[in-house]
Scaffold this motif. Structure first.
Motif, PDB file in Angstrom:
ATOM      1  N   GLY A 274       0.784  -1.235   0.000  1.00 40.54           N
ATOM      2  CA  GLY A 274       0.000   0.000   0.000  1.00 40.54           C
ATOM      3  C   GLY A 274       0.811   1.278   0.000  1.00 40.54           C
ATOM      4  N   ALA A 276       3.168   2.454  -2.195  1.00 39.96           N
ATOM      5  CA  ALA A 276       3.193   3.167  -3.481  1.00 39.96           C
ATOM      6  C   ALA A 276       1.870   3.892  -3.688  1.00 39.96           C
ATOM      7  CB  ALA A 276       3.455   2.188  -4.623  1.00 39.96           C
ATOM      8  N   HIS A 277       0.789   3.242  -3.311  1.00 44.14           N
ATOM      9  CA  HIS A 277      -0.516   3.875  -3.470  1.00 44.14           C
ATOM     10  C   HIS A 277      -0.667   5.075  -2.527  1.00 44.14           C
ATOM     11  CE1 HIS A 277      -4.695   4.536  -4.153  1.00 44.14           C
ATOM     12  NE2 HIS A 277      -4.955   4.374  -2.865  1.00 44.14           N
ATOM     13  N   GLY A 281      -1.188   7.995  -4.844  1.00 45.27           N
ATOM     14  CA  GLY A 281      -2.633   8.254  -4.889  1.00 45.27           C
ATOM     15  C   GLY A 281      -2.949   9.753  -4.794  1.00 45.27           C
ATOM     16  N   ASP A 285      -4.710  12.201  -7.415  1.00 41.68           N
ATOM     17  CA  ASP A 285      -5.922  12.957  -7.045  1.00 41.68           C
ATOM     18  C   ASP A 285      -5.773  14.440  -7.373  1.00 41.68           C
ATOM     19  OD1 ASP A 285      -6.965  10.620  -6.176  1.00 41.68           O
ATOM     20  OD2 ASP A 285      -6.602  10.997  -4.037  1.00 41.68           O
TER      21      ASP A 285
END
Ligand code: ADP
Ligand code: ASP
Ligand code: MG
Length: 406
Positions: A274, A276-277, A281, A285
């Motif tokens: 998670g 990298a996200h 992310g 966004d």
């Protein structure tokens, strides 16, 4: 009788004398009996001038109004070129993008062409007139003026060629073809007789602004024969083609580079699913496009994540990852907006090992440090300090024997 679409870029229509020179070329093609549809850019520097004018009022101005403003540059050149053609006795008529039937979506400043209703252009061509169409613009379903993104006249040309089923789309510019690299950086660069759509697409995507990316994409998709030529001298130019079976491909066709990049690194992040996200992310966004990504796990179970973004997005991206870094306990967050990307492109790479190591060796031999690497089937890109860009281009040009014979 051939149907030809010709596009003349900003430098080629930069003065009224040059517009008259373009008119001579167009009139000659017309006199040979070909049916000619011409599309033009704004006079060189004009679109930048208009951008500055808009920014002086409000940098965040409504993009619909910005498009109304920016589209005026091309409207000037279509009128002047049509006048110059008529003065030579060559029947011609100007059309804005909307009048030419170019329908786009409503994404102001980066609209996509959805359809071209070429009825009006066909009627004019059938009557023996040259059609002079404003590049870089169209209208959306509600009749609003839209623009296609900087360099978008190339895309207008290819879209017109596809819609009119032209025999060839000729892009006239200030160089006499596509070169092994930008001749402004490496004067020994060599003109290519031909280059494949795939290679041209990589070159354009990796920073060679001789053709707009979307124009190459569209030409490949609709099978439009595309040629880049000089508006100042005669010559065969460069043909963009499909790869032919059995044709011996050069190992490397060209070197592209891009100074518009910036690098961001988050170091010492706990290595777990998670991460990298969590980092990328919020970047996505914020509508920031990420180019290269490298992740490295150290033996202390922490990980470093480095990625690149467009230089214009650097400040925003740094702010975001500084915030995220605190949240997820990174030991260090750094950035650098003085980097450049250097890429080797060639379909011949597919069948040859060792190109990457030859590239790295050449760069090392002149003391250029490589900061990031990424590869695909037909390209190798490296990130270096931007002060080494010119040296890097010339070194690789030499190492891969791309120069013109002397
Ligand atoms: P136009 O105004 O005609 O659209 P551009 O400035 O957009 O012209 O594109 C032409 C320029 O592209 C050339 O002057 C050259 O400096 C640059 N260029 C970058 N890479 C290449 C390349 N590989 N081959 C030829 N020109 C290149
Ligand atoms: N005039 C526009 C620009 O400067 C479009 C073009 O020249 O292709 O970006
Ligand atoms: Mg251009």
């Amino acid at each position: 009788m051939a149907l030809i679409v010709q596009k003349y870029g900003g430098t080629s229509v930069g003065t009224t004398e040059r517009i008259e020179n373009v008119a001579q070329r167009v009139a000659q093609s017309h006199a040979r009996g070909d049916r000619i549809c011409v599309t033009v850019s704004a006079m060189s520097g004009e679109t930048n001038r208009l951008v500055d004018l808009g920014n002086a009022i409000d940098p965040g101005a409504d993009r619909r109004e910005a498009d109304v403003l920016l589209s005026t540059g091309e409207q000037v050149t279509i009128a002047l070129l049509s006048m110059a053609l008529q003065k030579l006795g060559c029947p011609a008529r100007s059309f804005t993008g909307g009048q030419a039937g170019i329908l786009t979506d409503s994404a102001h400043s980066k609209a996509r062409i959805l359809d071209i209703d070429a009825t009006r252009l066909h009627a004019q061509l059938d009557d023996g007139r040259v059609c002079v169409v404003a590049g870089f613009q169209g209208r959306d379903g509600d009749g609003n003026i839209t623009t296609l993104g900087r360099g978008g006249s190339d895309t207008t040309a290819v879209a017109l060629a596809a819609a009119l089923k032209a025999d060839e789309c000729q892009i006239y510019t200030d160089v006499d073809g596509v070169y092994t690299t930008d001749p402004r950086v490496e004067p020994r660069a060599r003109r290519l007789e031909r280059i494949t759509f795939e290679e041209m697409l990589e070159m354009a995507s990796l920073g060679s602004k001789v053709l707009q990316i979307r124009a190459v994409e569209m030409a490949g998709k609709y099978n439009v024969p595309l040629r880049v030529l000089s508006s100042f001298e005669d010559g065969p130019g460069t043909l963009i083609t499909y790869e032919e079976d059995g044709m011996e491909q050069p190992l490397i066709s060209g070197i592209a580079f891009n100074r518009d990049e910036a690098q961001l690194t988050m170091a010492g992040v706990p290595d777990k699913p998670g991460i990298a996200h969590a980092v990328l992310g919020p970047i996505a966004d914020a509508n920031i496009e990420v180019d290269m990504i490298v992740q490295n796990v150290g033996d202390d179970a922490s990980t470093d994540l480095t990625f690149t973004v467009h230089r214009n997005d650097y400040d925003r991206a740094l702010e975001i990852i500084q915030r995220v870094g605190q949240e997820i306990g990174a030991t260090d967050v750094t950035g650098d907006n003085t980097i450049a990307k250097l890429s080797l492109v060639g379909v011949g790479m597919r069948s040859h090992a060792g190109i990457a190591s030859q590239m790295f060796e050449a760069l090392a031999s002149v003391g250029i440090n490589i900061r990031m690497i990424s590869t695909s089937e037909i390209k190798i890109s490296v990130v270096v300090d931007d002060k080494f860009l010119e040296l890097g281009v010339r070194t690789l040009h030499e190492a891969f024997g791309l120069a013109a014979d002397e």
